[in-house]
Write a protein that holds these residues in place. Structure first.
Motif, PDB file in Angstrom:
ATOM      1  N   LYS A 180      85.401  72.856  32.460  1.00  0.00           N
ATOM      2  CA  LYS A 180      86.452  72.805  31.442  1.00  0.00           C
ATOM      3  C   LYS A 180      86.128  73.705  30.264  1.00  0.00           C
ATOM      4  O   LYS A 180      87.019  74.291  29.657  1.00  0.00           O
ATOM      5  N   GLU A 181      84.829  73.794  29.947  1.00  0.00           N
ATOM      6  CA  GLU A 181      84.377  74.612  28.819  1.00  0.00           C
ATOM      7  C   GLU A 181      84.137  76.074  29.223  1.00  0.00           C
ATOM      8  O   GLU A 181      83.712  76.871  28.393  1.00  0.00           O
ATOM      9  N   LYS A 182      84.365  76.379  30.493  1.00  0.00           N
ATOM     10  CA  LYS A 182      84.126  77.727  31.040  1.00  0.00           C
ATOM     11  C   LYS A 182      82.695  78.199  30.785  1.00  0.00           C
ATOM     12  O   LYS A 182      82.451  79.346  30.462  1.00  0.00           O
ATOM     13  N   ASP A 183      81.778  77.260  30.976  1.00  0.00           N
ATOM     14  CA  ASP A 183      80.350  77.540  30.806  1.00  0.00           C
ATOM     15  C   ASP A 183      79.770  77.817  32.192  1.00  0.00           C
ATOM     16  O   ASP A 183      79.248  76.933  32.863  1.00  0.00           O
ATOM     17  N   ILE A 187      82.574  69.005  32.932  1.00  0.00           N
ATOM     18  CA  ILE A 187      82.613  69.418  31.521  1.00  0.00           C
ATOM     19  C   ILE A 187      82.351  70.917  31.420  1.00  0.00           C
ATOM     20  O   ILE A 187      83.064  71.636  30.711  1.00  0.00           O
ATOM     21  N   SER A 217      78.829  74.980  24.420  1.00  0.00           N
ATOM     22  CA  SER A 217      79.683  74.113  23.609  1.00  0.00           C
ATOM     23  C   SER A 217      78.957  72.807  23.283  1.00  0.00           C
ATOM     24  O   SER A 217      77.990  72.419  23.953  1.00  0.00           O
ATOM     25  N   GLU A 218      79.446  72.127  22.279  1.00  0.00           N
ATOM     26  CA  GLU A 218      78.872  70.847  21.869  1.00  0.00           C
ATOM     27  C   GLU A 218      78.994  69.817  22.994  1.00  0.00           C
ATOM     28  O   GLU A 218      78.081  69.019  23.217  1.00  0.00           O
ATOM     29  N   LYS A 219      80.106  69.840  23.739  1.00  0.00           N
ATOM     30  CA  LYS A 219      80.307  68.886  24.838  1.00  0.00           C
ATOM     31  C   LYS A 219      79.269  69.087  25.945  1.00  0.00           C
ATOM     32  O   LYS A 219      78.710  68.125  26.458  1.00  0.00           O
ATOM     33  N   VAL A 220      79.034  70.341  26.298  1.00  0.00           N
ATOM     34  CA  VAL A 220      78.047  70.635  27.344  1.00  0.00           C
ATOM     35  C   VAL A 220      76.654  70.275  26.848  1.00  0.00           C
ATOM     36  O   VAL A 220      75.870  69.642  27.558  1.00  0.00           O
TER      37      VAL A 220
END
Length: 161
Positions: free
Chosen positions: A109-112, A106, A2-5
């Motif tokens: 939350k992003e399930k990364d 993060i 994701s962009e956040k990660v």
């Protein structure tokens, strides 16, 4: 990813490079006050921080992202004493730990899960980094102003491989 990660990991690359820059600046301080063992310890720490940056760099590319290097601020270059320098190093390591923990949150939350797994090494590493610098701070506090003690600690730190 994701962009956040991506953004958080990319920022961490910059923080790790800044850590190396800060520790190299501390090495110049120790060299200037004739504590070559302290300087060697900091130079090795700087090298280790660059290795951390490269781990994240490589991970980002493995995940198909491109690293965007940030501008670096100029690190502090003078301290009142070896104790003040190592207290600053300890506080810096605590801030890096906080940053790594934030990336982990993060990623969760992003399930990364890949990033979460990747960060496990850094979390363990930060425990070591904090413990090392804290121990040196505690030793310096015990020495107070003992030139002999400082010389002995300089020899000890200079033996780091």
């Amino acid at each position: 990813m994701s962009e956040k990660v991506f953004k958080a990991l990319n920022e961490q690359v910059g923080k790790e490079i800044f850590s190396a820059y800060l520790y190299l600046s501390m090495a110049t301080y120790f060299d200037a006050i004739d504590l070559p063992g302290f300087a060697k310890w900091m130079k090795m720490q700087a090298k280790e921080e660059l290795e951390h940056a490269m781990k994240i760099y490589d991970f980002l590319y493995e995940r198909g992202s491109r690293v965007e290097l940030p501008a670096l601020e100029k690190p502090k270059s003078n301290w009142k004493s070896p104790l003040e320098a190592f207290e600053a190093a300890y506080e810096h390591e605590k801030s890096i730990t906080k940053s790594i923990n934030n990336i982990l949150e993060i990623a969760r939350k992003e399930k990364d899960y890949a990033t979460e797994q990747f960060l496990a090494w850094f979390i363990k590493e930060q425990v070591e980094e904090e413990a090392q610098t804290d121990l040196i701070v505690r030793k310096l506090k015990k020495l107070q102003d003992s030139p002999t003690g400082l010389y002995m600690l300089d020899r000890e730190l200079g033996s780091r491989e």
